[in-house]
Scaffold this active site. Sequence first.
Site, PDB file in Angstrom:
ATOM      1  N   GLN A 103      38.679  51.868  42.549  1.00 25.30           N
ATOM      2  CA  GLN A 103      38.632  52.518  41.235  1.00 25.30           C
ATOM      3  C   GLN A 103      39.971  53.205  40.978  1.00 25.30           C
ATOM      4  O   GLN A 103      40.593  53.729  41.896  1.00 25.30           O
ATOM      5  CB  GLN A 103      37.485  53.523  41.187  1.00 25.30           C
ATOM      6  CG  GLN A 103      36.126  52.922  41.478  1.00 25.30           C
ATOM      7  CD  GLN A 103      35.781  51.745  40.588  1.00 25.30           C
ATOM      8  OE1 GLN A 103      35.940  51.800  39.368  1.00 25.30           O
ATOM      9  NE2 GLN A 103      35.319  50.658  41.184  1.00 25.30           N
ATOM     10  N   GLY A 104      40.402  53.199  39.728  1.00 27.55           N
ATOM     11  CA  GLY A 104      41.645  53.879  39.370  1.00 27.55           C
ATOM     12  C   GLY A 104      42.841  52.948  39.301  1.00 27.55           C
ATOM     13  O   GLY A 104      43.960  53.395  39.095  1.00 27.55           O
ATOM     14  N   CYS A 105      42.605  51.660  39.495  1.00 27.38           N
ATOM     15  CA  CYS A 105      43.682  50.673  39.387  1.00 27.38           C
ATOM     16  C   CYS A 105      43.556  49.957  38.056  1.00 27.38           C
ATOM     17  O   CYS A 105      42.457  49.596  37.636  1.00 27.38           O
ATOM     18  CB  CYS A 105      43.602  49.649  40.525  1.00 27.38           C
ATOM     19  SG  CYS A 105      43.977  50.336  42.128  1.00 27.38           S
ATOM     20  N   GLN A 106      44.677  49.728  37.421  1.00 24.64           N
ATOM     21  CA  GLN A 106      44.689  49.012  36.150  1.00 24.64           C
ATOM     22  C   GLN A 106      44.285  47.559  36.373  1.00 24.64           C
ATOM     23  O   GLN A 106      43.561  46.980  35.581  1.00 24.64           O
ATOM     24  CB  GLN A 106      46.092  49.091  35.553  1.00 24.64           C
ATOM     25  CG  GLN A 106      46.202  48.585  34.150  1.00 24.64           C
ATOM     26  CD  GLN A 106      47.590  48.829  33.595  1.00 24.64           C
ATOM     27  OE1 GLN A 106      48.566  48.968  34.327  1.00 24.64           O
ATOM     28  NE2 GLN A 106      47.695  48.876  32.280  1.00 24.64           N
ATOM     29  N   SER A 107      44.728  46.972  37.470  1.00 22.84           N
ATOM     30  CA  SER A 107      44.367  45.613  37.844  1.00 22.84           C
ATOM     31  C   SER A 107      43.114  45.658  38.704  1.00 22.84           C
ATOM     32  O   SER A 107      42.705  46.716  39.178  1.00 22.84           O
ATOM     33  CB  SER A 107      45.487  44.963  38.659  1.00 22.84           C
ATOM     34  OG  SER A 107      46.704  45.045  37.973  1.00 22.84           O
TER      35      SER A 107
END
Length: 144
Positions: free
Chosen positions: A51-55
């Site tokens: 969680q917290g990744c753009q990809s």
Amino acid sequence: MNEPPSLTAEELIDDFEFLDSKEERLKLIIELGRELPDLPEPLRREEFKVQGCQSQVWLVPEIFEAEGAPKRIVFQADSDAHIVKGLVGILVMLLSGKTPQEILDFDLRGLFDQLKLEKHLVPARSNGLHSMVRRINEIAASVA
């Protein structure tokens, strides 16, 4: 489980020192990501997403316990973005096979500073990198 290739902090620093431009460094990151074994489709589950990744990033831990030896964590990982796959690949190559305490004690922030890694990343990628590190540390803490 396909174990990822290993990489030491010293090897990574040496590789980065010979590269002058941002483009060369990003190309190396992408190449390192290509060294990761393919993540089997059944492991591309929501529970393994960072969680917290753009990809999209998947980080799959496997705990190994041998009699009389400390627990070790082996990671598999993948991403749908080349640079991000390289970043998670670097983390996996550096930390996979280590004990939870070795992972928690590893100075990733110091290594990233020495590589000037964040200077080459857009803020969203940098935030994603921190999310990956946080997730690895959460896994290590839960196993310790």
